[in-house]
Design an enzyme around this catalytic site. Structure first.
Site, PDB file in Angstrom:
ATOM      1  N   PRO A   2       6.686  66.218  18.479  1.00 46.55           N
ATOM      2  CA  PRO A   2       6.228  67.457  17.842  1.00 46.55           C
ATOM      3  C   PRO A   2       6.879  67.640  16.471  1.00 46.55           C
ATOM      4  CG  PRO A   2       6.809  67.836  20.125  1.00 46.55           C
ATOM      5  CD  PRO A   2       7.270  66.456  19.791  1.00 46.55           C
ATOM      6  N   GLU A   3       6.072  68.074  15.509  1.00 49.72           N
ATOM      7  CA  GLU A   3       6.550  68.263  14.147  1.00 49.72           C
ATOM      8  C   GLU A   3       6.409  69.730  13.766  1.00 49.72           C
ATOM      9  OE1 GLU A   3       4.879  65.206  11.550  1.00 49.72           O
ATOM     10  OE2 GLU A   3       4.579  63.888  13.265  1.00 49.72           O
ATOM     11  N   LYS A  58      12.048  70.922  13.020  1.00 49.78           N
ATOM     12  CA  LYS A  58      11.438  70.623  14.316  1.00 49.78           C
ATOM     13  C   LYS A  58      12.134  71.358  15.462  1.00 49.78           C
ATOM     14  CE  LYS A  58      10.260  65.915  12.802  1.00 49.78           C
ATOM     15  NZ  LYS A  58      10.424  64.470  13.115  1.00 49.78           N
ATOM     16  N   ARG A 259       8.298  52.196  12.948  1.00 47.64           N
ATOM     17  CA  ARG A 259       7.399  53.346  13.007  1.00 47.64           C
ATOM     18  C   ARG A 259       5.968  52.904  12.760  1.00 47.64           C
ATOM     19  NH1 ARG A 259       9.731  58.593  11.978  1.00 47.64           N
ATOM     20  NH2 ARG A 259      11.964  58.495  11.528  1.00 47.64           N
TER      21      ARG A 259
END
Length: 269
Positions: A2-3, A58, A259
């Site tokens: 979650p950002e 965050k 990533r």
């Protein structure tokens, strides 16, 4: 993970449900998720009233009448659910907080945490974070100065929480696509007008994602029509091989520093 838009969605929805409400019970299923013995955690929370729900990067901060702060970071795989005992999810919750007949379930916190801190401890924990991307005090000029301090690729700077607080893998790729810039472009190669365009794209993408409820898959509560509304609006993230919505070129799925990275070589430079 979650950002900013996902955590801001949680903040807004929980502020409506928790502010002014007293904590009537706590259940700890995984003591490693918290930062003290379960008995002490429960003793400090039960009867304590939530005064405000805030966000920093965050993190979500549950401010309590006692002056203490519950600091939440969901990390990878964490999510929240607000409901009753009858409509709870078929998932183990690491922590459950009761507020009258409703419960706030903290799921997937194998890597995340929910720490009870003093106001000063919380401020110290968050002190190293960079500015908020949507802070009115962050201008195109101050954003450019932040970027000029970095010599690597765009994605590295955008996901660095010491540079900007709240952006992660998804929105770094999304705002780069919006700006027409490759996320693996080296920052020193950016022209001033490209840096300005990136700043405005960051603002536009994040504001849109917040208004649509971010990309979380699990609704916060039964009947929640906001959380996850941005899922179908991601233009490149997790869409490798699909046609770019702007130019039709196949979206590239790449990897950088362990990533995932998604971009379009047809319309990003």
């Amino acid at each position: 993970m979650p950002e900013l838009p996902e955590m801001e969605t949680y903040r807004r929805l929980l502020q409506q449900r928790l502010a002014g409400q007293a904590n009537t019970g706590v259940s700890i299923q995984r003591e490693k998720t918290i930062n003290m013995p379960a008995a002490a955690f429960e003793d400090q929370l039960i009867g304590n009233t939530f005064t405000a729900i805030e966000r920093r990067g965050k993190h979500v901060l549950f401010r309590l009448q006692s002056g203490s702060v519950l600091l939440l970071h969901l990390m990878l795989g964490g999510f929240l659910y607000w409901g009753t005992e009858e409509d709870k999810l078929e998932r183990t919750a690491q922590v459950t907080i009761s507020v009258g007949s409703h419960l706030l379930y903290f799921h997937g916190l194998r890597l995340g945490y929910l720490h009870l801190l003093s106001r000063e401890e919380a401020e110290h924990r968050l002190a190293a974070l960079g500015p908020e991307p949507l802070d009115p005090l962050l201008t195109a000029e101050s954003f450019a100065r932040l970027m000029q301090k970095k010599r690597g690729v765009l994605k590295a700077a955008l996901v660095d929480q010491h540079v900007l607080a709240g952006i992660g893998n998804c929105y770094a790729d999304e705002l780069c696509h919006h700006a027409g810039l490759l996320p693996l472009r080296r920052i020193p190669s950016l022209r001033p007008e490209e840096g300005t365009k990136l700043f405005h794209s960051m603002q536009a993408v994040l504001r849109d994602a917040v208004e649509r409820g971010g990309y979380m898959e699990t609704p916060l509560f039964r009947g929640d029509r906001l959380t996850g509304g941005y899922n179908d609006h991601c233009r490149v993230y997790d869409r490798g091989g699909e046609p770019c919505p702007r130019c039709g070129h196949a979206i590239t799925r790449d990897e950088w520093s362990s990533r995932k990275v998604f971009y379009c070589t047809g319309c990003q430079q």
